[in-house]
Design an enzyme around this catalytic site. Structure first.
Site, mmCIF file in Angstrom:
data_model
loop_
_atom_site.group_PDB
_atom_site.id
_atom_site.type_symbol
_atom_site.label_atom_id
_atom_site.label_comp_id
_atom_site.label_asym_id
_atom_site.label_seq_id
_atom_site.Cartn_x
_atom_site.Cartn_y
_atom_site.Cartn_z
ATOM 1 N N GLU A 275 -9.785 1.035 -5.012
ATOM 2 C CA GLU A 275 -10.676 1.518 -3.956
ATOM 3 C C GLU A 275 -10.444 2.998 -3.687
ATOM 4 O O GLU A 275 -9.304 3.470 -3.671
ATOM 5 C CB GLU A 275 -10.468 0.701 -2.680
ATOM 6 N N ASN B 280 -6.543 -3.608 -5.010
ATOM 7 C CA ASN B 280 -6.517 -5.024 -4.668
ATOM 8 C C ASN B 280 -6.282 -5.827 -5.936
ATOM 9 O O ASN B 280 -7.113 -5.822 -6.857
ATOM 10 C CB ASN B 280 -7.831 -5.443 -4.001
ATOM 11 N N GLU C 36 -6.342 2.161 -2.177
ATOM 12 C CA GLU C 36 -5.486 1.022 -2.467
ATOM 13 C C GLU C 36 -5.996 0.322 -3.716
ATOM 14 O O GLU C 36 -7.124 0.561 -4.166
ATOM 15 C CB GLU C 36 -5.468 0.032 -1.305
ATOM 16 N N GLU D 20 -2.362 7.402 7.370
ATOM 17 C CA GLU D 20 -2.917 8.397 6.456
ATOM 18 C C GLU D 20 -4.069 9.132 7.125
ATOM 19 O O GLU D 20 -4.626 8.673 8.127
ATOM 20 C CB GLU D 20 -3.398 7.744 5.160
ATOM 21 N N ASN E 236 -14.075 -1.712 9.975
ATOM 22 C CA ASN E 236 -13.390 -1.656 8.676
ATOM 23 C C ASN E 236 -13.637 -2.892 7.821
ATOM 24 O O ASN E 236 -12.937 -3.118 6.837
ATOM 25 C CB ASN E 236 -11.882 -1.455 8.859
ATOM 26 N N LYS F 144 0.807 -1.218 0.000
ATOM 27 C CA LYS F 144 0.000 0.000 0.000
ATOM 28 C C LYS F 144 0.846 1.276 0.000
ATOM 29 O O LYS F 144 0.397 2.325 -0.458
ATOM 30 C CB LYS F 144 -0.971 -0.035 1.176
ATOM 31 N N PHE G 77 -21.426 -8.209 18.007
ATOM 32 C CA PHE G 77 -20.894 -8.822 16.791
ATOM 33 C C PHE G 77 -19.650 -9.676 17.049
ATOM 34 O O PHE G 77 -18.797 -9.802 16.181
ATOM 35 C CB PHE G 77 -20.578 -7.756 15.733
#
Length: 664
Positions: A275, A290, A288, A200, A235, A116, A348
């Site tokens: 993305e 993928n 990024e 970032e 995320n 990345k 979760f």
């Protein structure tokens, strides 16, 4: 064309690749660990090779073991799926050295885009809009806090080799930057074997939108529209859709052209995804690339008609793309809901165990699709990602796709583990989601205290009560027929009861109108209930109330039923007037007091204990770290106290609610 390919993966993506290979007349080879000996992908493949113990770092991501499986079977090509070895350049190099085709991009593209830090530098050089941040290597936690302060809070701490939400943390201050750096570094090392971290700027009110690209080995590259992936938790994507309800045509075109420019800059071929983070003014920033197939690729397939796995195989074989940019048309709307083995009612947290019931809705050509890697009776292991299925729907409009998804979720039956089906159903009915006004903070903002089930409107509560009463008459009638036959007499059950739900009691009268229709009088109104030949013991009821379909799930409990519908689950008690009167006088059984204990919230492995017996701890202080399904979870003190006993130690495998430590 290839005659045999090996799928270096497991679960639903392995099954997905096998389906396309079978359609193309290509034989398939599965690989499996001890935990996956009876897995669905193993059953579906033409051949299967055992590659080691359950942990992925001893099986699925050991390159030598995959190479040995290739030698044993004579596979000509390998599809890596996503995760595991899909973005490991050394794996692609090993395949090339063995003269085996890699169904993915060239090594140079993997190296450039899979890292990345490097990918952001190349994106900037290619003219792609990028997020401000620090792309250099970070020495330690103090260095991370210093950099974060310079970039400006909030910041995103990310693993350079990361993906799938692993190794990612948001920090709002120096303390969170230090802690986030340590946790991200550890997760990155465990998940990817690469602990490099970068930082970032975190864009507030962001939408996560990605562009699907497809290139061949002859310099052709196109984009196939976008996917909106803003419904995320920790995320990790939960619900995706294509196209995005937010983009206009000019923004879509600009994002697509920049994505293609980046792909061409690294001679990209195969399917890949670029993305972006998009703000409220449609400014977009590169996140990024993928270099693999994305989990959410089915929604793109549904609106374009392009089989991305087939295209990947054809590109790897050296064929030209038959599709040009002008051929790409976006038709209708598609939505994907990820079914996770996690309990939304316990924040979760991961859930493992055996699927005592797993019955997806019936797949309908294009309209309903379910990509899965499990089956009823199979086991959900703690060793792998908690996603067990991807339910997709298509409609001519976004509204139609949502409605199709609602019905499919209503008909999806899962038991034996905690799962997020109720949450997915609740999101489909949430006004903010329906409006398309979503950001990556949707779950955090709309469910700040966690998910406790969807609310029921009064009219819906009445309908559920009426359906339960009709079910009760069917059950009573069957019981009467059995006992009457045994005693040589006819038994006629009564039909005047009291329905109790959520503390409310209402009289109800049920009459049989014939042909599985029942008239239920409740609150002065009479509803017509159609049970469509439901039998006691059936979990799924394709009921209708006054002609309106209401598919729901029902299970028997003492004196009534538990009914689930659209993310809501309610106990409905049906009693005679006298029994209902007495039940109201019964004391409520209180749960045991666990306020002085730290319980393990999910099955997992104790990674570390941060305190000792006799320590005084403060509210919010980290107590221990538990790893489950590749994620590290920090358990913190809920209040101030003194540790009186520690019942676990690093390396222990704990069951849910196991006692980790006690407090005075």
């Amino acid at each position: 064309m290839f005659k045999k390919i090996l799928i270096a993966n497991r679960g639903e993506i392995a099954c997905r690749v096998i389906k396309t290979a079978r359609k193309m007349g290509i034989a398939t080879v599965a690989v499996y660990s001890d935990a996956d000996r009876d897995a669905l992908h193993v059953q579906m493949a033409d051949e299967a090779v055992h590659i080691g113990p359950p942990p992925a770092n001893q099986s699925y991501i050991v390159i030598d073991k995959i190479m040995e499986a290739i030698r044993q079977t004579g596979a000509e090509a390998v599809h890596p799926g996503y995760g595991f070895l899909s973005e490991r350049a050394e794996f692609a190099e090993a395949l090339a050295a063995a003269n085996v085709a890699f169904i993915g991009p060239p090594v140079g593209a993997i190296e450039a885009m899979g890292d990345k830090i490097t990918s952001k530098k190349l994106a900037a050089e290619a003219g792609v809009s990028t997020v401000p941040g620090y792309m250099g290597l970070i020495d330690d936690a103090e260095h991370a806090a210093k950099i974060a302060g310079e970039v400006g809070y909030p910041v995103m701490i990310k693993a350079s080799a990361g993906g799938g939400g692993k190794g990612m943390r948001i920090a709002w201050n120096d303390d969170e930057a230090r802690e986030g750096f340590a946790l991200s570094k550890s997760e990155a090392a465990n998940s990817f074997g690469d602990d490099r971290i970068f930082i970032e700027k975190f864009v507030t009110q962001p939408r996560h939108i990605e562009i699907q690209v497809l290139g061949d080995k002859h310099g052709n590259c196109i984009y196939l529209g976008e996917r909106e992936c803003s419904i995320q938790r920790r995320n990790q994507k939960v619900i995706e859709e294509a196209p995005s309800p937010f983009l206009d045509e000019s923004t879509r075109k600009a994002m697509g052209e920049q994505s293609v420019a980046l792909a061409k800059a690294v001679d990209y071929c195969s399917a890949g995804t670029v993305e972006f983070i998009v703000d409220g003014d449609r400014n977009f920033y590169f996140l990024e690339m993928n270099t693999r197939l994305q989990v959410e690729h089915p929604v793109t397939e549904l609106i374009t008609g392009v089989d991305l796995v087939e295209q990947m195989i054809r590109v790897a074989y050296g064929e030209h793309l038959e599709i040009q940019q002008d051929d790409v048309k976006l038709d209708g709307w598609a939505i994907e809901s990820r079914l996770y083995a996690e309990d939304p009612f316990r924040n979760f947290l991961p859930s493992i165990g055996r699927l005592t019931r797993y019955r997806p809705p019936q797949e309908v050509e294009r309209r309903v699709r379910n990509d899965t890697g499990v089956y009823e009776g199979g086991e959900i292991s703690r060793f792998y990602d908690p996603m067990i299925a991807k339910l997709c729907s298509w409609g001519a409009t976004r509204e139609a796709a949502i409605e199709e998804m609602r019905g499919a979720l209503d008909r999806f039956e899962v038991d034996g583990i905690g799962h997020n089906l109720p949450f997915l159903s609740a999101v489909m009915d949430h006004p903010r989601f329906v409006s398309g006004n979503i950001t990556t903070a949707f779950i955090e903002e709309e469910y700040p205290e966690g998910f406790e089930g969807a609310a029921l409107a009064d009219t819906d509560a009445t309908r559920l009560s009426a359906v339960a009463a009709a079910c009760h008459l069917v059950r009573q009638r069957r019981a009467g027929q059995v006992s009457g036959a045994m005693e040589g007499r006819e038994y006629k059950p009564g039909a005047d009861w009291v329905v109790q739900m959520s503390g409310d009691s209402r009289p109800v009268t049920v009459t049989d109108a014939g042909d599985w229709l029942f008239k239920v009088t409740i609150d002065g109104a009479t509803l017509t209930i159609d049970l469509t030949k439901w039998r006691p013991g059936d979990v799924m009821i394709d009921a209708a109330v006054d002609g309106v379909p209401m598919p729901l799930k029902v299970t028997r409990i003492t004196d009534g039923y538990r009914i689930a519908w659209r993310g809501a689950s309610r106990k409905v008690f049906i009693r005679s007037p006298r029994v209902a009167e007495l039940a109201a006088l019964m004391p409520e059984k209180l749960p045991p007091d666990t306020s002085k204990m730290l319980l393990c919230p999910m099955p997992g492995l104790v990674m570390s204990i941060a305190v000792a017996e006799g320590d005084e701890v403060q509210e919010g202080q980290a107590l221990c770290t538990v790893e489950a399904m590749k994620m590290e979870n920090v358990l913190r003190a809920e209040r101030k106290g003194i540790v009186s006993a520690i019942k676990a130690e690093p390396g222990d495998s704990l069951a849910v609610d196991a006692v980790i430590m006690e407090f005075e």
